[in-house]
Design a protein around this motif. Structure first.
Motif, PDB file in Angstrom:
ATOM      1  N   ASP A 196       1.391  11.620  -3.693  1.00  0.00           N
ATOM      2  CA  ASP A 196       0.489  10.673  -3.094  1.00  0.00           C
ATOM      3  C   ASP A 196       1.321   9.497  -2.580  1.00  0.00           C
ATOM      4  OD1 ASP A 196      -1.951  11.878  -4.440  1.00  0.00           O
ATOM      5  OD2 ASP A 196      -0.582  11.523  -6.046  1.00  0.00           O
ATOM      6  N   SER A 197       0.613   8.577  -1.982  1.00  0.00           N
ATOM      7  CA  SER A 197       1.343   7.463  -1.415  1.00  0.00           C
ATOM      8  C   SER A 197       0.687   6.155  -1.752  1.00  0.00           C
ATOM      9  CB  SER A 197       1.443   7.621   0.093  1.00  0.00           C
ATOM     10  OG  SER A 197       1.932   6.473   0.664  1.00  0.00           O
ATOM     11  N   VAL A 198       1.397   5.114  -1.411  1.00  0.00           N
ATOM     12  CA  VAL A 198       0.913   3.780  -1.649  1.00  0.00           C
ATOM     13  C   VAL A 198      -0.243   3.502  -0.707  1.00  0.00           C
ATOM     14  CG1 VAL A 198       1.860   1.517  -2.148  1.00  0.00           C
ATOM     15  CG2 VAL A 198       3.366   3.392  -1.640  1.00  0.00           C
ATOM     16  N   PRO A 199      -1.258   2.744  -1.094  1.00  0.00           N
ATOM     17  CA  PRO A 199      -2.322   2.428  -0.177  1.00  0.00           C
ATOM     18  C   PRO A 199      -1.791   1.750   1.073  1.00  0.00           C
ATOM     19  CG  PRO A 199      -2.925   1.813  -2.376  1.00  0.00           C
ATOM     20  CD  PRO A 199      -1.504   2.256  -2.414  1.00  0.00           C
ATOM     21  N   ARG A 200      -2.530   1.863   2.146  1.00  0.00           N
ATOM     22  CA  ARG A 200      -2.000   1.447   3.423  1.00  0.00           C
ATOM     23  C   ARG A 200      -1.970  -0.050   3.614  1.00  0.00           C
ATOM     24  NH1 ARG A 200      -5.718   5.676   6.770  1.00  0.00           N
ATOM     25  NH2 ARG A 200      -5.074   7.522   5.655  1.00  0.00           N
ATOM     26  N   SER A 201      -2.829  -0.779   2.970  1.00  0.00           N
ATOM     27  CA  SER A 201      -2.896  -2.203   3.274  1.00  0.00           C
ATOM     28  C   SER A 201      -3.154  -2.990   2.020  1.00  0.00           C
ATOM     29  CB  SER A 201      -4.017  -2.468   4.283  1.00  0.00           C
ATOM     30  OG  SER A 201      -5.254  -2.059   3.745  1.00  0.00           O
ATOM     31  N   GLY A 243      -0.181  12.471   0.519  1.00  0.00           N
ATOM     32  CA  GLY A 243       0.716  11.810   1.464  1.00  0.00           C
ATOM     33  C   GLY A 243       0.457  10.317   1.490  1.00  0.00           C
ATOM     34  N   ASP A 244       0.390   9.738   2.692  1.00  0.00           N
ATOM     35  CA  ASP A 244       0.247   8.293   2.854  1.00  0.00           C
ATOM     36  C   ASP A 244      -1.230   7.914   2.855  1.00  0.00           C
ATOM     37  OD1 ASP A 244       0.754   5.668   3.243  1.00  0.00           O
ATOM     38  OD2 ASP A 244       1.275   5.839   5.362  1.00  0.00           O
ATOM     39  N   THR A 245      -1.867   7.982   1.680  1.00  0.00           N
ATOM     40  CA  THR A 245      -3.281   7.657   1.556  1.00  0.00           C
ATOM     41  C   THR A 245      -3.490   6.674   0.410  1.00  0.00           C
ATOM     42  OG1 THR A 245      -3.588   9.624   0.171  1.00  0.00           O
ATOM     43  CG2 THR A 245      -4.077   9.842   2.513  1.00  0.00           C
ATOM     44  N   SER A 246      -4.703   6.207   0.280  1.00  0.00           N
ATOM     45  CA  SER A 246      -5.031   5.138  -0.663  1.00  0.00           C
ATOM     46  C   SER A 246      -4.997   5.616  -2.111  1.00  0.00           C
ATOM     47  CB  SER A 246      -6.422   4.599  -0.340  1.00  0.00           C
ATOM     48  OG  SER A 246      -6.901   3.784  -1.383  1.00  0.00           O
ATOM     49  N   ILE A 247      -4.281   4.898  -2.947  1.00  0.00           N
ATOM     50  CA  ILE A 247      -4.253   5.185  -4.386  1.00  0.00           C
ATOM     51  C   ILE A 247      -5.618   4.926  -5.002  1.00  0.00           C
ATOM     52  CG2 ILE A 247      -3.235   4.511  -6.595  1.00  0.00           C
ATOM     53  CD1 ILE A 247      -1.379   6.079  -4.840  1.00  0.00           C
ATOM     54  N   GLU A 248      -6.290   3.888  -4.568  1.00  0.00           N
ATOM     55  CA  GLU A 248      -7.609   3.567  -5.111  1.00  0.00           C
ATOM     56  C   GLU A 248      -8.602   4.688  -4.835  1.00  0.00           C
ATOM     57  OE1 GLU A 248      -9.266   0.021  -3.506  1.00  0.00           O
ATOM     58  OE2 GLU A 248     -10.838  -0.122  -5.039  1.00  0.00           O
ATOM     59  N   ARG A 308       2.688   0.791 -12.576  1.00  0.00           N
ATOM     60  CA  ARG A 308       2.369  -0.165 -11.519  1.00  0.00           C
ATOM     61  C   ARG A 308       0.958   0.044 -10.981  1.00  0.00           C
ATOM     62  NH1 ARG A 308       7.103  -1.388  -7.420  1.00  0.00           N
ATOM     63  NH2 ARG A 308       5.737  -3.212  -7.216  1.00  0.00           N
ATOM     64  N   PHE A 309       0.553   1.287 -10.806  1.00  0.00           N
ATOM     65  CA  PHE A 309      -0.783   1.546 -10.297  1.00  0.00           C
ATOM     66  C   PHE A 309      -1.849   1.155 -11.325  1.00  0.00           C
ATOM     67  CE2 PHE A 309       1.072   5.182  -7.560  1.00  0.00           C
ATOM     68  CZ  PHE A 309       1.474   4.262  -6.612  1.00  0.00           C
ATOM     69  N   SER A 310      -1.549   1.345 -12.606  1.00  0.00           N
ATOM     70  CA  SER A 310      -2.508   0.981 -13.647  1.00  0.00           C
ATOM     71  C   SER A 310      -2.727  -0.519 -13.695  1.00  0.00           C
ATOM     72  CB  SER A 310      -2.026   1.476 -15.017  1.00  0.00           C
ATOM     73  OG  SER A 310      -1.932   2.882 -15.036  1.00  0.00           O
ATOM     74  N   GLN A 311      -1.694  -1.279 -13.358  1.00  0.00           N
ATOM     75  CA  GLN A 311      -1.835  -2.727 -13.313  1.00  0.00           C
ATOM     76  C   GLN A 311      -2.683  -3.167 -12.120  1.00  0.00           C
ATOM     77  OE1 GLN A 311       2.177  -4.148 -13.190  1.00  0.00           O
ATOM     78  NE2 GLN A 311       2.638  -3.529 -15.294  1.00  0.00           N
ATOM     79  N   ALA A 312      -2.568  -2.442 -11.013  1.00  0.00           N
ATOM     80  CA  ALA A 312      -3.257  -2.848  -9.794  1.00  0.00           C
ATOM     81  C   ALA A 312      -4.678  -2.307  -9.717  1.00  0.00           C
ATOM     82  CB  ALA A 312      -2.463  -2.370  -8.570  1.00  0.00           C
ATOM     83  N   TYR A 313      -4.930  -1.126 -10.286  1.00  0.00           N
ATOM     84  CA  TYR A 313      -6.225  -0.478 -10.156  1.00  0.00           C
ATOM     85  C   TYR A 313      -6.760  -0.105 -11.531  1.00  0.00           C
ATOM     86  CZ  TYR A 313      -4.533  -0.175  -5.412  1.00  0.00           C
ATOM     87  OH  TYR A 313      -4.015  -0.485  -4.191  1.00  0.00           O
ATOM     88  N   PRO A 314      -7.849  -0.740 -11.976  1.00  0.00           N
ATOM     89  CA  PRO A 314      -8.354  -0.514 -13.339  1.00  0.00           C
ATOM     90  C   PRO A 314      -8.684   0.942 -13.646  1.00  0.00           C
ATOM     91  CG  PRO A 314      -9.417  -2.419 -12.334  1.00  0.00           C
ATOM     92  CD  PRO A 314      -8.625  -1.766 -11.250  1.00  0.00           C
TER      93      PRO A 314
END
Length: 507
Positions: A6-11, A467-472, A438-444
């Motif tokens: 997966d990828s980091v969210p876009r914005s 791929g380059d899509t939203s983690i949330e 890192r994702f757990s810190q940013a997204y509950p």
């Protein structure tokens, strides 16, 4: 097999979101329900026995009703004929019980009413009888005899069965209400808002629901929370302590809590502890909506109420899922051995020694395991391997590596992880511990993905979230998969994955 990472969210700076205490995988308090203790299984066994009492009694009522009605029908239609008084029961009973089970007629409910269930009982009795008669005619001698399929006999059979079943259920429900009033189970109310206080008042005034509220759980309760006479015990961090202390069997989550994300997490923790969880939504029109496939609609003195099903890993079908994983992985490794050998030789000539790539990934309950893949790129060092997000466009990747990634053949060694039990065929995609933190810190909701084993493919992947899509978005889809899990959903995801592999994009 899935398409890789997966990828980091876009914005919006995906990894820089505000940290919310107690929501990440590494932030769970020591005393929460996520920490499994020795007494938790014992509590769960007691809760299971308590919940099975009413369904088993209903099964007995339906079986007795069918046996009695069959005997009545056989004797009323032709008293002189030497018929077996139970002729036809072995043919109809299994079908009837399965249909009633699938229709939710053996679920424990808050509001017990024979009249509410009568239409469903009638339809299933007709279908089971018709199906059994059809099978007996098509499979002559290989299916139990249903007896004479005359209209008169079948009418008497169905009529007597419904009358006896309704009468038996009515008596059983009367006894259940009396037991509930005399021995109510302790209950916790999640959310001390206006709706939560109304629900607590209703439970205190109406003993037929069998619940005695012992307090509220709310991290930031309103000032009027204490007007019911019940204490506000604290937030999510005290849930396990209060469940043990009061021997809580029911947890009711209500809308209007100060922190709804914490309430949702507490609801999941309560289910892990073996409590029966109910959800009372603020939207009253919810009661007119059809219940979800994995849940049952009900009402609590007019308030729409949803019975939340058990966690996915405690449902009967989960053992079948694991058996399917082992079978497919074992046969896959055997049947694909020539393909694995060719891939290994190609990687050996392309990148040199070390055809398998080993990497740490986070799986069930946050445990770390080593995932296996065919090497498509040799990283500069361990730090790059652990922290570099996506290598799909890396110029160092050779033609063999690109082919393996585009066709997802580099994922085949993960069948060994499935066979070992580190992974499943279907589940949330595993990620490296660095990114999980890192994702757990940013997204509950990200840490809640680890309630089930990770998988080769999943609901997020087949919906294009790779791929380059939203983690949330991916975390939302993964949690949706967990909460609505079924064997059929796994089959659908595997079929959609196979279709995607016919049009690979290498992501």
């Amino acid at each position: 097999m899935t398409i890789d990472h997966d990828s980091v969210p876009r914005s919006g700076g995906p990894l820089s979101g505000p940290r919310r205490p107690g929501t990440g995988l590494l932030d769970r308090p020591t005393g929460t329900a996520h920490t499994r203790t020795v007494s938790a299984p014992r509590r769960q066994r007691r809760a299971v026995r308590s919940r099975l009492a009413l369904p088993l009694a209903l099964v007995q009522v339906d079986a007795i009703a069918l046996c009695t009605s069959t005997g009545i029908a056989n004797r009323v239609i032709d008293p002189a004929a030497p018929l077996d008084p139970l002729l036809g029961v072995p043919a109809v009973l299994p079908l009837l019980l399965l249909l009633n089970l699938a229709g939710g007629l053996y679920r424990a409910r808050l509001t017990l009413s024979v009249l509410d269930e009568l239409p469903a009982l009638t339809v299933r009795a007709v279908v089971a009888t018709a199906f059994a008669v059809t099978l007996a005619g098509c499979l002559d001698g290989r299916w139990p005899d249903c007896g004479p399929a005359t209209p008169a006999r079948l009418t008497v059979l169905l009529g007597a069965q419904l009358v006896i079943a309704s009468f038996g259920r009515g008596i059983l429900y009367h006894l259940v209400r009396r037991i509930r009033r005399g021995h109510p189970s302790p209950a916790l109310v999640l959310g001390a808002g206006l709706l939560g206080r109304k629900v607590a008042t209703v439970l205190g005034e109406h003993g037929e629901y069998g619940m005695r509220p012992v307090g509220f759980l709310d991290a930031d309760p309103p000032l009027l929370a204490g007007d019911t006479g019940l204490p506000v015990l604290g937030g999510r961090e005290v849930l396990e302590r209060e469940v043990r202390r009061h021997r809580v069997h029911h947890v009711i989550a209500t809308a209007g809590a100060a922190d709804e994300a914490e309430t949702a997490a507490a609801l999941r923790d309560a289910a892990r502890l073996g409590c029966q969880v109910w959800l009372v939504p603020e939207l009253r029109e919810y009661g007119s909506l059809p219940a979800a496939p994995t849940a049952a609609g009900d009402h609590l003195w007019g308030f729409p109420c949803l019975r939340v099903d058990r966690p996915a890993m405690r449902r009967p079908g989960w053992a079948v899922k694991r058996a399917l994983d082992v079978t497919v992985a074992a046969f896959g490794l055997l049947l694909l051995a020539p393909v694995l050998a060719l891939c290994a030789l190609a990687v050996r000539f392309d990148t040199g020694p070390g055809v398998l790539f080993r990497q740490q990934r986070t799986g069930l309950d946050g445990k770390v395991f080593t995932v296996l893949k065919f090497r498509t790129l040799r990283p500069s060092n361990e730090h790059e391997s652990a922290t570099r997000w996506n290598i799909a466009q890396d110029h160092r990747m050779g033609s063999v590596g690109r082919l393996l990634r585009k066709s997802s053949l580099d994922e085949l060694p993960q069948l060994w992880n499935v066979l070992r039990g580190d992974m499943s065929l279907v589940g949330p995609r595993p990620e490296r511990p660095y990114f999980v933190m890192r994702f757990s810190q940013a997204y509950p909701e990200y840490a809640d993905r680890h309630r089930v084993p990770v998988g080769l493919t999943g609901l997020a992947q087949v919906n294009g979230l790779r791929g380059d899509t939203s983690i949330e978005d991916r975390a939302r889809f993964d949690n949706r998969y967990i909460e609505s899990w079924s064997l059929w959903q796994d089959v659908k995801i595997l079929c959609r994955t196979a279709a995607l592999m016919l049009h690979p994009d290498g992501s």
